[in-house]
Scaffold this motif. Structure first.
Motif, short mmCIF file in Angstrom:
data_model
loop_
_atom_site.label_atom_id
_atom_site.label_comp_id
_atom_site.label_asym_id
_atom_site.label_seq_id
_atom_site.Cartn_x
_atom_site.Cartn_y
_atom_site.Cartn_z
N UNK A 1 0.80 -1.22 0.00
CA UNK A 1 0.00 0.00 0.00
C UNK A 1 0.82 1.26 0.00
N UNK A 2 1.72 1.41 0.97
CA UNK A 2 2.60 2.57 1.02
C UNK A 2 3.86 2.18 1.79
N UNK A 3 4.85 3.06 1.81
CA UNK A 3 6.14 2.74 2.43
C UNK A 3 5.99 2.38 3.91
N UNK A 4 5.18 3.17 4.63
CA UNK A 4 5.04 2.94 6.06
C UNK A 4 4.43 1.56 6.35
N UNK A 5 3.40 1.22 5.62
CA UNK A 5 2.76 -0.07 5.86
C UNK A 5 3.68 -1.22 5.44
N UNK A 6 4.40 -1.04 4.34
CA UNK A 6 5.34 -2.07 3.91
C UNK A 6 6.40 -2.31 4.98
N UNK B 1 4.93 -4.29 7.83
CA UNK B 1 4.78 -5.71 7.49
C UNK B 1 6.12 -6.42 7.63
N UNK B 2 7.19 -5.81 7.15
CA UNK B 2 8.51 -6.43 7.23
C UNK B 2 8.93 -6.60 8.69
N UNK B 3 8.70 -5.59 9.51
CA UNK B 3 9.06 -5.68 10.94
C UNK B 3 8.29 -6.82 11.62
N UNK C 1 1.35 -11.15 8.94
CA UNK C 1 1.96 -9.85 9.17
C UNK C 1 1.15 -8.73 8.54
N UNK C 2 0.61 -8.98 7.35
CA UNK C 2 -0.18 -7.94 6.67
C UNK C 2 -1.53 -7.76 7.35
N UNK C 3 -2.13 -8.86 7.81
CA UNK C 3 -3.45 -8.78 8.42
C UNK C 3 -3.41 -8.10 9.77
N UNK C 4 -2.27 -8.13 10.43
CA UNK C 4 -2.19 -7.56 11.77
C UNK C 4 -2.02 -6.05 11.78
N UNK C 5 -1.98 -5.42 10.63
CA UNK C 5 -1.78 -3.97 10.56
C UNK C 5 -3.08 -3.29 10.18
#
Length: 454
Positions: free
Chosen positions: A395-400, A403-405, A450-454
């Motif tokens: 979606x955007x840099x912050x969300x990416x 997800x990585x973290x 990881x993506x669902x938890x944000x």
């Protein structure tokens, strides 16, 4: 001998236990550097310790600080595992402890290097008379090839680098794509050539031949052109046929950085990606990437053996030189491991069809990652997945980044971030022979969590 055998048995036991646990353990290390220092002991002992006890301490103290690089769920960098035959052969390398400089000193090593080199040229579709040097990795393979290139293009211009150095010689123009790997810049810096002139690349990182033509037309000679087989983010391959023709028109030496991608040539299904690559003058790749040989093992290939020998060879009164040439004539290091033994072993173990199947399996896993990520809400795959690399965003840099973290904290897999074409990305590199469909599925599920938890 008893002490040595006991230490070797302990090392074998620890190694087998480590390898057997890779499928279950979290991929990231569980202990910090400071914790490992405390466990190992920072003070040098006053007296000796039994070798077996030292091995036990090393293994038990370091195990919590080890990352599961050899396991099937590490995709953070382009690093393979180690094929079984290569791993066992690498143990023999240490036990045999050969001086690999001269044919006369170790005929066994020279024979293994000769055979392995010929097999590699055959598999990679490169000119059969080329010289193959076994370096530490792709950085030194690039260094070795570019040293040969530098010396040769200056020789053609009437300047002898070996005698006079770079001072007083004509400037060498080095041209590379905007998306080249940083190892190329590092090698050029070591060689005193400075930063390359950059040529525009397309949205997948492939060099633009017309921009290359324009850059070569405006710059001075002598010239070196650096192309790449496998962009580190997209996996894309430069258009070798056209780019090499443009470089040849300008009288340039053509070098190909193919750290992991050059192995596409070994697979009938992916060899088209390297079409025209064999027309270059030199090639660099890693055996410890796609081929899955243990660290460290790079490969420097130069079409004209005499040019490589002129750049790398040395003479010493105490050395026993062979008229056919020696391993020392092809790489920078005088002292080094017997890197050709594990390469011979993995090629003998896999055979032609096994190497092709390995390449195709890695590419298949990358395609599965791309399909799975594309199905996650808010996720997008940004590259054309043509080989083993996948870049995605959420979606955007912050969300990416979040997800990585979360993914790294989860521990199921290691997939690290990068920045590509102005975006923060999740970058997947599929490189390990032991990765299975089930491990890809586990890793995809971790990405979904990881993506669902944000």
């Amino acid at each position: 001998m008893d002490a040595r055998e006991t230490a070797l048995r302990r090392a074998h036991e620890h190694a087998v236990r480590w390898l057997a646990g890779l499928s279950d353990r979290p991929v990231p290390a569980r202990a910090s550097v400071d914790a490992i220092v405390r466990a190992l002991g920072a003070e040098l002992p006053d007296g000796p310790s039994p070798p077996a006890e030292v091995v036990d301490l090393l293994a038990t103290a370091c195990e919590p600080g080890l990352t599961a690089f050899p396991g099937g769920r590490f995709y953070g960098f382009v690093v393979g595992g180690t094929e079984p035959a290569a791993l066992a052969a690498d143990w023999l390398v240490s036990a045999w402890d050969q001086n690999c400089v001269m044919r006369a000193a170790s005929p066994a090593y020279a024979a293994a290097e000769e055979i392995a080199g010929a097999w590699l040229l055959d598999l990679l579709g490169l000119p059969g008379a080329s010289a193959v040097g076994f370096t530490t990795g792709a950085t030194m393979a690039n260094f070795t090839c570019l040293a040969a290139a530098r010396d040769e293009v200056l020789r053609r211009a009437g300047h002898d680098v070996a005698r006079d150095g770079l001072t007083g010689g004509p400037a060498v123009q080095v041209v590379a794509g905007a998306d080249r790997h940083m190892a190329v810049d590092l090698a050029l810096r070591y060689l005193g050539l400075g930063a390359p002139d950059l040529v525009a690349a397309d949205d997948q990182g492939r060099i633009d031949p017309e921009s290359l033509r324009h850059t070569l037309a405006t710059g001075p000679g002598p010239r070196i052109v650096v192309l790449q087989a496998g962009d580190i983010h997209s996996g894309a391959f430069d258009p070798f046929g056209e780019a090499v023709r443009v470089a040849r028109e300008a009288g340039a030496w053509v070098h190909v950085d193919g750290a992991f991608g050059l192995w596409a040539a070994a697979s009938p299904a992916y060899a088209h990606l390297t079409a025209g690559c064999a027309e270059a003058d030199s090639w660099a790749t890693d055996a410890h990437k796609t081929l899955n040989v243990a660290y460290d093992c790079g490969l420097a290939v130069v079409r004209d053996p005499s040019v490589l020998r002129a750049a790398m060879g040395l003479r010493g009164a105490y050395l026993i030189h062979d008229a056919q040439g020696d391993p020392v004539d092809k790489v920078p290091e005088l002292s080094r491991r017997g890197r050709a033994f594990p390469v011979w072993a993995v090629l003998r173990s896999l055979g032609r069809s096994g190497v092709a199947a390995l390449v195709e399996r890695l590419c298949g896993h990358a395609a599965a990652f791309a399909t799975g990520i594309a199905a996650i809400d808010g996720a997008s795959v940004l590259n054309d997945v043509v080989f083993t690399q996948v870049c995605a965003e959420f979606g955007d840099d912050r969300r990416t980044d979040r997800v990585i973290d979360r993914l790294l904290a989860d521990g199921t897999t290691w997939i690290s971030g990068s920045r590509w074409r102005g975006r923060h990305v999740l970058r997947i590199s599929v490189s390990n022979w032991s990765t299975t469909d089930e491990e890809v599925a586990r890793s995809l599920e971790a990405i979904r969590r990881a993506a669902a938890g944000i």
